[in-house]
Each structure stands twice: as C-alpha cells, then as structure tokens.
Design a protein around this motif. Structure first.
Motif, PDB file in Angstrom:
ATOM      1  N   SER A 287     -42.695  79.930 -43.846  1.00  0.00           N
ATOM      2  CA  SER A 287     -41.400  80.535 -43.559  1.00  0.00           C
ATOM      3  C   SER A 287     -41.264  80.795 -42.067  1.00  0.00           C
ATOM      4  O   SER A 287     -42.235  81.109 -41.374  1.00  0.00           O
ATOM      5  CB  SER A 287     -41.232  81.846 -44.333  1.00  0.00           C
ATOM      6  OG  SER A 287     -42.189  82.801 -43.897  1.00  0.00           O
ATOM      7  N   ASN A 291     -34.440  82.793 -42.960  1.00  0.00           N
ATOM      8  CA  ASN A 291     -33.424  81.755 -43.175  1.00  0.00           C
ATOM      9  C   ASN A 291     -33.800  80.386 -42.617  1.00  0.00           C
ATOM     10  O   ASN A 291     -32.935  79.571 -42.325  1.00  0.00           O
ATOM     11  CB  ASN A 291     -32.092  82.194 -42.552  1.00  0.00           C
ATOM     12  CG  ASN A 291     -31.553  83.448 -43.207  1.00  0.00           C
ATOM     13  OD1 ASN A 291     -31.097  83.424 -44.343  1.00  0.00           O
ATOM     14  ND2 ASN A 291     -31.627  84.558 -42.480  1.00  0.00           N
ATOM     15  N   VAL A 293     -37.401  77.345 -42.313  1.00  0.00           N
ATOM     16  CA  VAL A 293     -38.748  76.957 -42.727  1.00  0.00           C
ATOM     17  C   VAL A 293     -39.379  76.106 -41.631  1.00  0.00           C
ATOM     18  O   VAL A 293     -38.735  75.193 -41.088  1.00  0.00           O
ATOM     19  CB  VAL A 293     -38.716  76.161 -44.047  1.00  0.00           C
ATOM     20  CG1 VAL A 293     -40.102  75.634 -44.401  1.00  0.00           C
ATOM     21  CG2 VAL A 293     -38.161  77.020 -45.179  1.00  0.00           C
ATOM     22  N   THR A 308     -32.201  76.757 -43.279  1.00  0.00           N
ATOM     23  CA  THR A 308     -31.898  76.738 -44.708  1.00  0.00           C
ATOM     24  C   THR A 308     -31.053  77.949 -45.069  1.00  0.00           C
ATOM     25  O   THR A 308     -30.619  78.698 -44.198  1.00  0.00           O
ATOM     26  CB  THR A 308     -33.204  76.775 -45.524  1.00  0.00           C
ATOM     27  OG1 THR A 308     -33.859  78.038 -45.291  1.00  0.00           O
ATOM     28  CG2 THR A 308     -34.144  75.641 -45.120  1.00  0.00           C
ATOM     29  N   VAL A 311     -34.638  82.248 -47.710  1.00  0.00           N
ATOM     30  CA  VAL A 311     -35.822  81.610 -48.297  1.00  0.00           C
ATOM     31  C   VAL A 311     -36.605  82.576 -49.192  1.00  0.00           C
ATOM     32  O   VAL A 311     -36.980  83.672 -48.771  1.00  0.00           O
ATOM     33  CB  VAL A 311     -36.750  81.071 -47.199  1.00  0.00           C
ATOM     34  CG1 VAL A 311     -37.974  80.403 -47.806  1.00  0.00           C
ATOM     35  CG2 VAL A 311     -35.993  80.097 -46.299  1.00  0.00           C
ATOM     36  N   ALA A 314     -41.156  78.020 -50.231  1.00  0.00           N
ATOM     37  CA  ALA A 314     -40.981  76.665 -49.712  1.00  0.00           C
ATOM     38  C   ALA A 314     -42.278  75.880 -49.880  1.00  0.00           C
ATOM     39  O   ALA A 314     -43.371  76.449 -49.928  1.00  0.00           O
ATOM     40  CB  ALA A 314     -40.573  76.691 -48.242  1.00  0.00           C
ATOM     41  N   VAL A 325     -37.110  74.087 -51.059  1.00  0.00           N
ATOM     42  CA  VAL A 325     -36.866  75.485 -50.691  1.00  0.00           C
ATOM     43  C   VAL A 325     -36.196  76.200 -51.852  1.00  0.00           C
ATOM     44  O   VAL A 325     -35.104  75.820 -52.287  1.00  0.00           O
ATOM     45  CB  VAL A 325     -35.993  75.600 -49.432  1.00  0.00           C
ATOM     46  CG1 VAL A 325     -35.833  77.065 -49.036  1.00  0.00           C
ATOM     47  CG2 VAL A 325     -36.598  74.811 -48.277  1.00  0.00           C
ATOM     48  N   GLU A 327     -34.218  79.318 -52.900  1.00  0.00           N
ATOM     49  CA  GLU A 327     -33.403  80.251 -52.132  1.00  0.00           C
ATOM     50  C   GLU A 327     -32.906  81.400 -53.010  1.00  0.00           C
ATOM     51  O   GLU A 327     -33.082  81.387 -54.238  1.00  0.00           O
ATOM     52  CB  GLU A 327     -32.254  79.500 -51.468  1.00  0.00           C
ATOM     53  CG  GLU A 327     -32.774  78.399 -50.530  1.00  0.00           C
ATOM     54  CD  GLU A 327     -31.687  77.685 -49.754  1.00  0.00           C
ATOM     55  OE1 GLU A 327     -30.519  78.148 -49.759  1.00  0.00           O
ATOM     56  OE2 GLU A 327     -31.991  76.645 -49.134  1.00  0.00           O
ATOM     57  N   THR A 358     -40.640  85.153 -48.074  1.00  0.00           N
ATOM     58  CA  THR A 358     -41.658  84.660 -48.996  1.00  0.00           C
ATOM     59  C   THR A 358     -42.794  85.670 -49.108  1.00  0.00           C
ATOM     60  O   THR A 358     -43.196  86.296 -48.134  1.00  0.00           O
ATOM     61  CB  THR A 358     -42.221  83.317 -48.516  1.00  0.00           C
ATOM     62  OG1 THR A 358     -42.724  83.482 -47.176  1.00  0.00           O
ATOM     63  CG2 THR A 358     -41.151  82.246 -48.519  1.00  0.00           C
TER      64      THR A 358
END
Length: 411
Positions: A287, A291, A293, A308, A311, A314, A325, A327, A358
C-alpha cells in the motif's frame, strides 16, 4: 474432518522460548492422491515419508476467526473443509508455504497444512499429507516467523531470535531451539543457507549476514533506515527501507545489497512497509497510503505507483498480470500496472463496511499461478477469482465460521 493432537512439554530454550510444546499427532489420513512410494525396495526420486506426491499444486487455505477461535483448512483441490484446534485471539496468520503460524498475545500456534511444493529448479514436486496441529511457540503477538526448507527463524517484538529445525516441525514436533546472539530490528530472514538481519550499532541500522549458528560473516556496505517489510523473490530478498528498498542477493557465496530508491521523497504514511506477492514472484505490491498501491519490480529495480480507490488489500501474480486491488466498495478491481488504468471489476464481494488501509487482520488477496482468493468475513465466504479471465468468479465457498484471517499454503 477433525484433527486432534496430544501436546506434551518436551524442551526449553533461553530468552525467547521459555517452554516448547511437542505434539504427537495421529491426524486424519488424506487419500485423494496416489502415494509417492510403492512397495519396491528402491526409493523413488522425490519420495517423502508420510506424504503423497501429486501431479499438480495442492493448495489449501488456512482460515481463522479470532473471536471464537474456530480454525479451518479449506482444501482447494477437493473442496473439503477440515476442522483443527481452536486458536483464540490471533491477530494475524503467516505461512512459509507449508506451516501456518497463528500469532496471538499468548503465543504462536503452529499448524501443518499438509500441502507444500519443492522446487528443484528444472522440475517441481507437489505434496499432500495429513493436516495436524504441531504445537505452540510461547512468543507474543509481535513475533515474526520466516522459514526455508531447513530452518524456521522466530523473532520476537524485543528483537530476540531463535532458530527451529524444520525437520522437527515436519515430524509434528516443536522440541528444541537455538538462540541467536544479540538482538535484531525486524524479522530474521533465512536465505541461501544464511540469515539476513538488521542490527543497531551505535544508533545506525546495519544489514548483517549471519551463518546458521548466528556468527556474522558479512556486512554489506549499505544503509537502510527504519527497515520494515521483507519478501523473498527469485532475484533475492527485498527489504523495505525509509527511502525505498534493498535487494540482497547471493552469488557464488558472496552477498551484495543494491538500493532500489523511490524516485522522490515519500511521506512516512505512504512508504511500502509490508509486501504482498505470489510466492517466489519478482513483482511485489504494498500500500502507498490509503488510495494508491506500490508495485516493485525486483527484476528491473523499479517502483511504480498506481492510483486506485481506497485500498483494503492488494496483490498481483507478477510480470504481465493485472494488479488486484480490493477497495472499500467491497469489489475487486483490476489495474494495468503499466498505464495505471482500471481494466476490470467484480461485483461487490465483501458483505460488511470496509475501511481503507491494509491490515494483517482483515480481508486479503492470496494469489497463486492461476487463481486469486478473497475472504469475506461477514459473509462467511471465500471467493476464487480467475484473474486471467476478467476477474471472473470461478468458485465461492460457504463456511461455518467468519474467515477473518486467511493464508494460502501448498505453493
């Protein structure tokens, strides 16, 4: 299927392991594959006592509900669900490809998933065996376990580390440990018949290569501030640092460490501190805040940042594959790593509300050579995703527990 074990105290080690429990397990036989050996007096190539050799990978999912302690092993080859000993209060589960390590405040429980792969380079062996509870390592929730085919390194939250003999775990026992001298920052990682570790000397964090007895044999001249995160790839071991990562390689007995820096300064909250990958893959994900990755290519020594949605988790199968991913909308999204564009999306998979960021105790994405797996704790389900076919949902598994923790073995 219920796996029962009889656990008795057998030995102790100083510092980290004050008491070790050995397990003598009858277990449940698994007759879904042909035995690796016949009655012939000749020992077939690849024969492993007590195991059955299979023609294809024998993947299994380790699943746990920390609140109830209910633990299951989902055999992805047969679709069968096996019950094992309850493990309450686990905050995460990790694996070395065969053994599962359930980390709780009171100790780390070791479970033999009975599925593993042995890669000989030019060919591969796939094995399946009895699922059984091995025992408990009395180390706290901050313990990190890393292993290879010979040893298992256990590092506690205070930096003390011991080595367990892998062959004893394979026999269903935790009976002895060898304490390493000194203390270490982060996990001690077995690699190339040695150990990689960070030591703090006079306020400076240094990478150190140890032999299996804990003797220092090399200290690459490189710097890695605030080390966090590690992953073993086909190119070497990746170690996360404040300004990027180190790639540590062994060739001809010599160890080198190459820095893979971020292109620009990265805020602490957006650094890569925990890597996810298909085991052995040279492409890692982490991560990059809530928002985005990071994708680290260990072959090309490059970082890519993919923007992305918020998150949850991922992962990716590797070079040429889609970035997966999960979300906060509960759906699995697929991104083209090169362009950063979203190219696929599933329906909503997660039942409950999700938060960005994450963690090790929430929905994850496990990836192998052909499928990805997503756990839906609130919905008591696991989804199997064909990531090569537009994120098609290939199968879903209904469970009798909330699979808060999940890890895949057999790879």
């Amino acid at each position: 299927m219920t796996v029962r074990s009889s656990v008795t105290p057998r030995a102790s080690a100083t510092l980290l392991l004050t008491a070790l429990l050995a397990t003598s397990c009858a277990g449940q036989p698994d007759n879904d594959s042909r035995p690796a050996a016949s009655s012939s007096s000749a020992t077939p190539h690849g024969y492993v006592a007590g195991a059955q050799e299979a023609a294809e990978q024998q993947s299994r999912l380790l699943l746990n509900d920390p609140r109830s302690g209910h633990t299951r092993v989902l055999d992805l080859t047969t679709g069968k669900v096996h019950r094992t000993t309850q493990v309450r209060g686990a905050v995460r589960v990790s694996t070395d490809g065969r053994f599962g390590y359930f980390h709780a405040s009171g100790g780390t429980h070791v479970l033999d998933s009975g599925a593993w792969t042995v890669d000989h380079g030019d060919h591969v062996h796939y094995y399946r065996a009895t699922i059984r509870d091995v025992g408990d390592i009395p180390a706290g929730r901050d313990t990190r376990v890393r292993g290879d085919m010979a040893v298992t390194a256990v590092t506690d939250g205070d930096g003390r580390a011991v080595l367990l003999d892998r062959s004893e775990l394979e026999k269903g026992e935790v009976v002895s440990a060898r304490t390493l001298p000194g203390t270490y920052t982060g996990a001690v990682v077995p690699y190339a018949e040695h150990l990689l570790a960070f030591t703090n000397e006079d306020g400076t964090t240094k990478l150190t290569v140890l032999d299996r007895k804990g003797k220092r044999v090399h200290s690459p001249d490189t710097r890695c501030d605030e080390p966090r995160g590690d992953a073993v790839t086909g190119r070497g071991v990746v170690l996360g640092c404040a300004d990027g990562a180190l790639l540590v390689r062994e060739e001809g007995g010599a160890f080198t460490a190459q820095k893979i820096p971020y292109d620009d300064g990265v805020p602490a909250a957006e650094r890569a501190t925990a890597f996810r990958q298909r085991p052995g893959s040279d492409t890692l994900t982490a991560s990059a805040g809530n928002n985005a990755v990071w994708v680290l290519d260990a072959t090309e020594r490059t970082w890519a940042r993919v923007e992305t949605g918020p998150v949850v988790a991922a992962n990716t199968a590797g070079e040429g594959s889609v970035l997966l991913v999960l979300e906060t909308d509960g759906a699995l999204h697929g991104y083209d790593i090169a362009t950063g564009k979203q190219i696929a999306r599933t329906k909503r998979l997660l039942t409950g509300a999700q938060r960005a960021g994450t963690t090790e105790s929430g929905p994850v994405i496990e990836v192998d050579r052909s499928r990805a797996y997503v756990n839906d704790p609130d919905g008591k389900k696991v989804f199997e995703i064909d990531y090569n076919d537009g994120l098609r949902i290939a199968r879903s598994f209904d469970l009798d527990i909330e699979p808060v923790l999940m890890a895949e073995t057999g790879r």
